[in-house]
Design an enzyme around this catalytic site. Structure first.
Site, PDB file in Angstrom:
ATOM      1  N   THR A   1       0.837  -1.211   0.000  1.00  0.00           N
ATOM      2  CA  THR A   1       0.000   0.000   0.000  1.00  0.00           C
ATOM      3  C   THR A   1       0.871   1.260   0.000  1.00  0.00           C
ATOM      4  O   THR A   1       1.581   1.510  -0.967  1.00  0.00           O
ATOM      5  CB  THR A   1      -1.045  -0.046   1.143  1.00  0.00           C
ATOM      6  OG1 THR A   1      -0.411  -0.078   2.410  1.00  0.00           O
ATOM      7  CG2 THR A   1      -1.928  -1.265   1.010  1.00  0.00           C
TER       8      THR A   1
ATOM      9  N   ASP B   1      -9.661  -4.349  -2.795  1.00  0.00           N
ATOM     10  CA  ASP B   1      -8.780  -3.220  -2.527  1.00  0.00           C
ATOM     11  C   ASP B   1      -9.273  -1.965  -3.223  1.00  0.00           C
ATOM     12  O   ASP B   1      -9.585  -1.984  -4.411  1.00  0.00           O
ATOM     13  CB  ASP B   1      -7.366  -3.546  -3.006  1.00  0.00           C
ATOM     14  CG  ASP B   1      -6.388  -2.509  -2.509  1.00  0.00           C
ATOM     15  OD1 ASP B   1      -5.861  -2.690  -1.409  1.00  0.00           O
ATOM     16  OD2 ASP B   1      -6.184  -1.497  -3.199  1.00  0.00           O
TER      17      ASP B   1
ATOM     18  N   HIS C   1      -7.069  -5.305   1.098  1.00  0.00           N
ATOM     19  CA  HIS C   1      -5.632  -5.058   0.909  1.00  0.00           C
ATOM     20  C   HIS C   1      -4.859  -5.372   2.188  1.00  0.00           C
ATOM     21  O   HIS C   1      -5.376  -5.298   3.285  1.00  0.00           O
ATOM     22  CB  HIS C   1      -5.360  -3.665   0.334  1.00  0.00           C
ATOM     23  CG  HIS C   1      -5.318  -2.508   1.287  1.00  0.00           C
ATOM     24  ND1 HIS C   1      -5.761  -1.278   0.927  1.00  0.00           N
ATOM     25  CD2 HIS C   1      -4.855  -2.355   2.545  1.00  0.00           C
ATOM     26  CE1 HIS C   1      -5.577  -0.430   1.910  1.00  0.00           C
ATOM     27  NE2 HIS C   1      -5.042  -1.060   2.913  1.00  0.00           N
TER      28      HIS C   1
END
Length: 326
Positions: free
Chosen positions: A170, A269, A302
């Site tokens: 991320t 995500d 995610h």
């Protein structure tokens, strides 16, 4: 006086709260854990090291079980957490890197880059570059020329400097992308090159919604709030090239300074469509490297591999990363 009575200066919910007296409350994250001389589950050893005194920068380095003189790739890893929570020393990242290092047979340097609110971006990007320079400074073949501050024996003994990877999850993957772009324009010590970039659900965004992004809520999205909190004076705001590498006027991805790239996605995500666009833009950019097929890690949120590493999806995910880190 309890925090409930103190005056809030600013907050980024559900992540962080800053009070007028200067105290900071990080509202999510896992506890700090010590390194393991030898992890009982994976056999991986870890220790905490200093990279730089000014700025103060440290990391946790991981070493798989190796034979004497065995050389293995290096993964420079940046944790997720919206530039403001978690650390290289926190439980989720420690457990995950033990697993990844064991499976991939790499040395990992997990960077404890500076966090918000005291150090807004570009501090984390600078820390990433400082770490790369420090690693590359170990690559000299002449010990007399080794001027490395805080030299690290595990790197000197076991690192294959022709196989340096940068990666993260991320916001950490955002850092990895940005320092790889910098490596396309700036030389590292000893002419060291980045071999590959491993971008797991990278945090990219932009001012205009794309794909399945919520049109009505776009301007109030957490992603925009995180970016504005992280880098309040970024030129172009959320269309700054560091967060929107596909924005008009952004530097061409053809200059990405590595030889191969793997981008991973998950079904749930929020950055999914951005990451697909990044992959397509890189493919069309004229970049000369090897772009691996997008890896879609099933219908998961995610960073799931950090939270549920025992799941089959997480095991398959780590297997795919290990296949890339060779």
């Amino acid at each position: 006086m309890g925090s409930s009575n103190k005056e809030i200066l600013k907050e980024l919910l559900p992540l962080i709260r800053v009070y007028k007296d200067g105290t900071v409350e990080r509202l999510v994250g896992s506890p700090i854990v010590p390194p393991s001389p030898q992890d009982p589950d994976t056999g991986v050893s870890s220790k905490d090291i200093v990279i730089s005194d000014n700025p103060s920068l440290s990391a946790r380095i991981y070493l798989p079980k190796l034979t004497q003189n065995q050389k293995v790739p290096i993964l420079v890893y940046f944790h997720g957490g919206a530039f403001c929570v978690e650390s290289a020393f926190s439980f989720f990242n420690h457990r995950y890197l033990n697993i990844l290092v064991s499976q991939a047979n790499v040395i990992a340097v997990s960077v404890d880059f500076r966090l918000l609110p005291h150090d807004p971006l570009p501090a984390a990007y600078e820390d990433g570059w400082t770490t790369l320079q420090w690693i590359a400074s170990h690559a000299t073949t002449n010990d007399d020329n080794n001027t490395t501050t805080h030299p690290e024996a595990w790197l000197l003994e076991h690192a294959d400097f022709a196989k340096i990877y940068v990666g993260g999850d991320t916001s950490g993957a955002n850092i990895a992308h940005n320092i790889t772009m910098r490596a396309g324009n700036e030389a590292l010590p000893n002419d060291v090159k980045i071999l590959g970039a491993l971008l797991c659900t990278p945090f990219f965004w932009g001012s205009k919604p794309i794909g399945n992004e919520n049109v009505e809520e776009h301007e109030n999205s957490l992603a925009i709030k995180v970016w504005n909190f992280s880098y309040p004076d970024a030129e172009g705001g959320v269309d700054n090239f560091r967060i929107n590498p596909c924005a008009q006027g952004a530097p061409s991805l053809a200059t990405l300074g590595c030889s191969k790239v793997l981008v991973t996605l998950t079904g749930k995500d929020e950055f999914r469509d951005r990451d697909i666009l990044y992959h397509e833009t890189l493919k069309k950019s004229g970049w000369k490297g090897e772009l691996e097929e997008l890896f879609d890690a099933a219908d998961e949120p995610h960073a799931f591999q950090l939270f549920t590493p025992e799941s089959d999806d997480a095991k398959n995910f780590v297997k795919r990363l290990a296949a890339f880190l060779v």
